[in-house]
Write an enzyme that holds these catalytic residues in place. Structure first.
Site, PDB file in Angstrom:
ATOM      1  N   HIS A 268      38.062  42.585  42.191  1.00 34.95           N
ATOM      2  CA  HIS A 268      38.684  41.913  43.331  1.00 34.95           C
ATOM      3  C   HIS A 268      38.890  42.842  44.519  1.00 34.95           C
ATOM      4  O   HIS A 268      39.313  42.403  45.598  1.00 34.95           O
ATOM      5  CB  HIS A 268      40.024  41.310  42.889  1.00 34.95           C
ATOM      6  N   LYS A 270      38.411  44.913  47.838  1.00 33.87           N
ATOM      7  CA  LYS A 270      37.669  44.627  49.065  1.00 33.87           C
ATOM      8  C   LYS A 270      37.766  45.869  49.949  1.00 33.87           C
ATOM      9  O   LYS A 270      38.810  46.138  50.552  1.00 33.87           O
ATOM     10  CB  LYS A 270      38.262  43.393  49.760  1.00 33.87           C
ATOM     11  N   HIS A 496      44.681  34.174  53.554  1.00 34.89           N
ATOM     12  CA  HIS A 496      44.029  34.791  52.404  1.00 34.89           C
ATOM     13  C   HIS A 496      44.490  36.242  52.298  1.00 34.89           C
ATOM     14  O   HIS A 496      44.180  36.930  51.339  1.00 34.89           O
ATOM     15  CB  HIS A 496      42.502  34.719  52.548  1.00 34.89           C
ATOM     16  N   LYS A 498      47.117  39.268  51.587  1.00 36.72           N
ATOM     17  CA  LYS A 498      48.150  39.469  50.581  1.00 36.72           C
ATOM     18  C   LYS A 498      49.013  40.642  51.024  1.00 36.72           C
ATOM     19  O   LYS A 498      48.512  41.745  51.253  1.00 36.72           O
ATOM     20  CB  LYS A 498      47.547  39.778  49.205  1.00 36.72           C
TER      21      LYS A 498
END
Length: 610
Positions: A268, A270, A496, A498
């Protein structure tokens, strides 16, 4: 069986109700419905009377199959939406004995493991019958986006400008199509990040979860489009084959598959690593490498300074920052155990990263014991907060604010993880921790937030909170607060991004701030096992932590209005409104795999999961 909560009634049944309203599946795919003419008597969200120019395509191409089931469902709905009707008929069987139309439905399941339910191989699902098209009574005004999903950005949307060199935090939001220009002032698009203004790219690495490779290649400037790119991903089997197939037209692209040795973990992280003729740069962000994530969603990123090359003969330990960012980045890359990353590890050693003022907080899959327990996940965050922050007078009243786009299973009660080990981490300030009375505010979009967003219901495809998980943790929803970001102009650009932070009771100061890829889940953050002698982490994640001590401050002041951007402000640009607004009794958290048909979204459509 039904369960009541302050956010509505959920019905769980064998779904043996009447389905007279349904038609058998069509043998040929239905044509996308045409938007009916306007009727000003119908209730609808406010729509700009001067919509932007639409990209007209005679027949939209099939959606690229990427990402979670929720994302794939959203892509299907964008191409073949179900239009709102006065009494919509929805596909699939479901219980209808809800209160005021607020019920959520779920058929019976003997599987109590949410992760297994969503990831294990399942028998082929029956194709949901096409919903019956009834005569439209309350007609909708035309969608400002027409029958295709994406609209053209304004001519000046991709005008790249260098961020202010004296911007101390180097924290940026993404550009969002459809917002007033001032709310994109100081924001960055991926084309900006890869622009020649930032350096002459020689090679790059893209770490991510979802990829649309053809789209990604187009984001590089023409002069850089044949420069080598390494893609670090976690796909296996069929998904890996599809990814490799995408790259066939691009011989300059290579792959590195992240090892996922623990079930139900994901890659996950990025991150971009950019190697220039002029130096080296790191970007840690929250966006997938697909257009939808850079279009009308709120995303965040940290962009490093341009790191210069060290003089020849420098030792590997040279160029370290006070936050030990270089050491921690090298340790994170080494955790992949990937030969494809060895050249990049050596390149980083040859550069001076001493200007970095943030701490790296990563997760890598594994079970860790002893001194390794605080290397990754939330225990890594706890260690940094313990070592580099100090106790604050009245800190019991300093709330924790968490904001995310997906939610995992956390147990039948809050003490199992959220209000236990995770709260202990989030409330650590120096030697103090585990403050049970510390307020925790969790920001997560409601159904109404999604419905009235720029994208409408398809935005919920990036918010994959399932009914199977939600109905087991009703206790969690008392923590929920609305997604509101009027100060940034992004209330209707679904998040989107966090973020996690600790704020003063009046929300004027920050004790710390974290932007990360980690959602609210044990898979991302890790969970203690074996009587707290071991921590297990399932996924790769990465974020950066801002601590006031690294900026020679006691606390950060909060910048209330981040836009228009100004480098003269020393406040931290929190990307949502403060104080957070709790859910009202009528508010429901967005659940991606149940239907929403009581009201249309901003495009005149309803949400009908398969």
């Amino acid at each position: 069986m039904s369960q009541d909560s302050q956010h509505g009634k959920w019905c769980v049944s064998s779904s043996e109700e009447d389905d007279n309203d349904e038609l058998p599946p069509s043998k040929t795919p239905p044509k996308p419905p045409q938007t009916p003419p306007s009727n000003h008597n119908s209730p609808s969200p406010v729509i700009d009377p001067s919509p932007p120019e639409v990209k007209l395509e005679p027949s939209p191409p099939p959606a690229l199959v990427i990402g979670s089931e929720a994302r794939q469902q959203a892509a299907k709905n964008q191409i073949n939406p179900v239009k709102y009707e006065s009494s919509p008929s929805l596909a699939g069987k479901r219980k209808t004995d809800s209160v005021d139309g607020a019920g959520w439905a779920l058929s019976d399941s003997d599987d109590d493991d949410d992760l297994k339910k969503t990831t294990q191989a399942a028998p082929p699902a029956k194709k949901a019958p096409s919903p019956k098209r009834r005569k439209v009574v309350n007609e909708r005004p035309p969608s400002p986006h027409g029958r295709v999903y994406y609209i053209d950005e304004p001519d000046d949307f991709f005008e790249s400008t260098l961020p202010c060199q004296d911007d101390m935090f180097r924290f940026y939001l993404n550009k969002v199509t459809g917002l007033d220009k001032k709310y994109n002032n100081g924001a960055l698009h991926i084309k900006d990040i890869l622009s020649p203004l930032f350096g002459t790219i020689k090679e790059s690495v893209q770490f991510n979860y979802c990829f649309d490779i053809a789209w990604m290649v187009q984001q590089y400037p023409p002069e850089f489009r044949d420069r080598p790119v390494l893609i670090v991903h976690g796909d296996k089997r069929e998904a890996k084959a599809r990814l490799v197939q995408q790259a066939q037209p691009f011989p300059h692209i290579r792959f590195c598959q992240a090892k996922l040795d623990i079930a139900f973990g994901t890659h996950h992280t990025k991150m971009m690593l950019l190697w220039y003729e002029e130096g080296f740069r790191v970007i840690i962000l929250t966006s997938n490498m697909i257009r939808a994530d850079w279009y009308q969603k709120t995303q965040g990123m940290w962009m490093s300074p341009l790191f210069p090359k060290l003089p020849k003969g420098s030792s590997d330990t040279c160029g370290e920052s006070p936050t030990f960012f270089k050491r921690d980045l090298l340790e994170y890359l080494a955790s992949y155990r990937a030969p494809e990353l060895e050249d990049w590890i050596q390149r980083i050693k040859e550069h001076d990263l001493s200007e970095t003022r943030v701490y790296l907080v990563g997760s890598t899959p594994g079970r860790y014991v002893g001194s390794d327990m605080d290397r990754w996940g939330h225990l890594r965050l706890r260690k940094l907060l313990y070592e580099h922050t100090s106790s604050i007078p009245g800190e019991n009243q300093w709330p924790v604010v968490g904001q995310f786009s997906s939610i995992g299973s956390m147990g039948v009660d809050q003490t199992k993880w959220l209000a236990g080990e995770f709260q202990r981490t989030l409330t650590t300030l120096g030697a103090s921790s585990l403050r049970p009375n510390t307020p925790i505010h969790l920001l997560y979009p409601s159904v109404e937030d999604v419905r009235t967003s720029l994208e409408g219901y398809p935005a919920g495809g990036s918010l994959p909170y399932s009914i199977q998980t939600a109905q087991k943790q009703l206790w969690l929803h008392s923590y929920f607060h609305r997604w509101q970001a009027d100060a940034t102009g992004r209330t209707h650009a679904m998040p989107h991004i966090k973020t996690y932070m600790r704020a003063s009771p009046d929300f004027t100061e920050l004790a710390w701030f974290l932007v990360t890829s980690s959602n609210l889940s044990k898979a991302a953050w890790g969970a203690l096992e074996k009587n707290n002698t071991q921590v297990m982490v399932r996924s790769y994640e990465l974020g950066v932590l801002y601590l006031p001590s690294a900026f020679n401050m006691k606390t950060f002041t909060i910048r209330k209005n981040p836009f228009p951007f100004s480098s003269s402000s020393s406040g931290f640009p929190v990307p949502f409104d403060l104080p957070p607004t709790p859910y009202a009794p009528k508010d429901q958290p967005w659940i991606w795999n149940v239907p929403y048909s009581q009201a249309p979204d901003t495009h005149g459509n309803v949400w009908v999961p398969s």
